[in-house]
Scaffold this active site. Structure first.
Site, PDB file in Angstrom:
ATOM      1  N   GLY A  46       0.822  -1.197   0.000  1.00 59.00           N
ATOM      2  CA  GLY A  46       0.000   0.000   0.000  1.00 59.00           C
ATOM      3  C   GLY A  46       0.856   1.248   0.000  1.00 59.00           C
ATOM      4  N   GLN A  51       2.928   9.848   1.372  1.00 54.81           N
ATOM      5  CA  GLN A  51       4.220   9.154   1.377  1.00 54.81           C
ATOM      6  C   GLN A  51       5.070   9.507   0.152  1.00 54.81           C
ATOM      7  OE1 GLN A  51       2.247   5.137   2.234  1.00 54.81           O
ATOM      8  NE2 GLN A  51       4.234   4.928   3.214  1.00 54.81           N
ATOM      9  N   CYS A  99       6.021  -0.167   7.288  1.00 55.06           N
ATOM     10  CA  CYS A  99       5.615   0.985   6.492  1.00 55.06           C
ATOM     11  C   CYS A  99       6.803   1.437   5.653  1.00 55.06           C
ATOM     12  CB  CYS A  99       5.162   2.107   7.427  1.00 55.06           C
ATOM     13  SG  CYS A  99       4.628   3.588   6.555  1.00 55.06           S
ATOM     14  N   LEU A 100       6.551   1.716   4.383  1.00 60.86           N
ATOM     15  CA  LEU A 100       7.653   2.137   3.506  1.00 60.86           C
ATOM     16  C   LEU A 100       8.272   3.447   3.979  1.00 60.86           C
ATOM     17  CD1 LEU A 100       5.988   1.221   0.112  1.00 60.86           C
ATOM     18  CD2 LEU A 100       7.881   0.012   1.233  1.00 60.86           C
ATOM     19  N   HIS A 141      -4.407   0.987   7.565  1.00 61.86           N
ATOM     20  CA  HIS A 141      -3.031   1.505   7.658  1.00 61.86           C
ATOM     21  C   HIS A 141      -2.871   2.712   6.721  1.00 61.86           C
ATOM     22  CE1 HIS A 141       1.514   0.972   7.851  1.00 61.86           C
ATOM     23  NE2 HIS A 141       1.351   1.803   6.831  1.00 61.86           N
ATOM     24  N   GLU A 142      -3.340   2.557   5.480  1.00 65.22           N
ATOM     25  CA  GLU A 142      -3.189   3.636   4.501  1.00 65.22           C
ATOM     26  C   GLU A 142      -4.069   4.824   4.868  1.00 65.22           C
ATOM     27  OE1 GLU A 142      -0.737   3.430   2.614  1.00 65.22           O
ATOM     28  OE2 GLU A 142      -0.431   1.300   2.995  1.00 65.22           O
ATOM     29  N   HIS A 145      -2.577   7.343   7.164  1.00 63.18           N
ATOM     30  CA  HIS A 145      -1.638   8.295   6.554  1.00 63.18           C
ATOM     31  C   HIS A 145      -2.331   9.594   6.143  1.00 63.18           C
ATOM     32  CE1 HIS A 145       2.176   6.172   6.343  1.00 63.18           C
ATOM     33  NE2 HIS A 145       1.615   5.093   5.842  1.00 63.18           N
TER      34      HIS A 145
END
Ligand SMILES: [Zn+2]
Length: 185
Positions: A46, A51, A99-100, A141-142, A145
């Protein structure tokens, strides 16, 4: 085009993102294409617009990458614009997340097992449906953000303390990642 991944400590990750009008947002399809390319390169499932430095309410999810293990997700490449969470199940589950934007840290996070969500999809159609399992987890999760939240915010004070020095180091550019990053280095 691969976009640089904004890393923990970059202010855009803590902003509440703005809703967009997908019909008039400039070069939206190009942005979506670039985000999928960026996500694939970084081997994530994701990616939210903040991000890649854009404080807008949009994220993408690629579950096709796990379809060898989970055939139901074959071809799952979706875009979620102006998403909302309308209802959450009382039942929760815990799963390890990464997480990236927080490379190298993985922690167990407790979240509602099911969520009723509403969003505009990649064909600019309004959708409303219940999500469950891994899809529900990645969505939540996304979604975080877009409100300037990250998975580490969900941890207990004890777990937060354990990763604190790593997070501080990250804000100073001390971390390693195998993809292009935007950080204080
Ligand atoms: Zn993330």
């Amino acid at each position: 085009m691969i976009l640089p991944m904004y890393i923990f400590g970059q202010p855009v990750l803590r902003k509440v993102a703005e809703a967009i009008d997908p019909a008039t947002y400039p070069n939206l399809q190009e942005l979506i294409t670039n985000m999928f390319e960026t996500l694939k390169r970084s081997e994530g499932v994701g990616l939210a617009a903040p991000q890649v430095g854009l404080p807008i309410r949009m994220f993408i999810i690629d579950l096709d990458v796990i379809s060898e293990d989970e055939p139901a997700y074959k071809g799952y490449l979706h875009t979620f614009i102006n998403p909302e969470i309308l209802e959450e199940s009382e039942e929760t589950s815990s799963m390890e997340e990464g997480c990236l934007s927080i490379p190298g840290i993985h922690e167990s996070v407790k979240r509602p097992e099911e969520v009723l969500v509403k969003y505009i999809d990649e064909n600019l159609q309004q959708q409303e449906r219940w999500l469950t399992g891994f899809e529900a987890r990645v969505f939540q999760h996304e979604f975080d953000h877009l409100d300037g939240k990250m998975f580490v915010d969900h941890l207990s004070a004890f777990r937060k303390q354990l990763i604190k020095s790593k997070l501080i180091a990250m804000t100073k550019g001390k971390f390693s990642a195998s993809y292009k990053c935007k950080a204080n280095r």
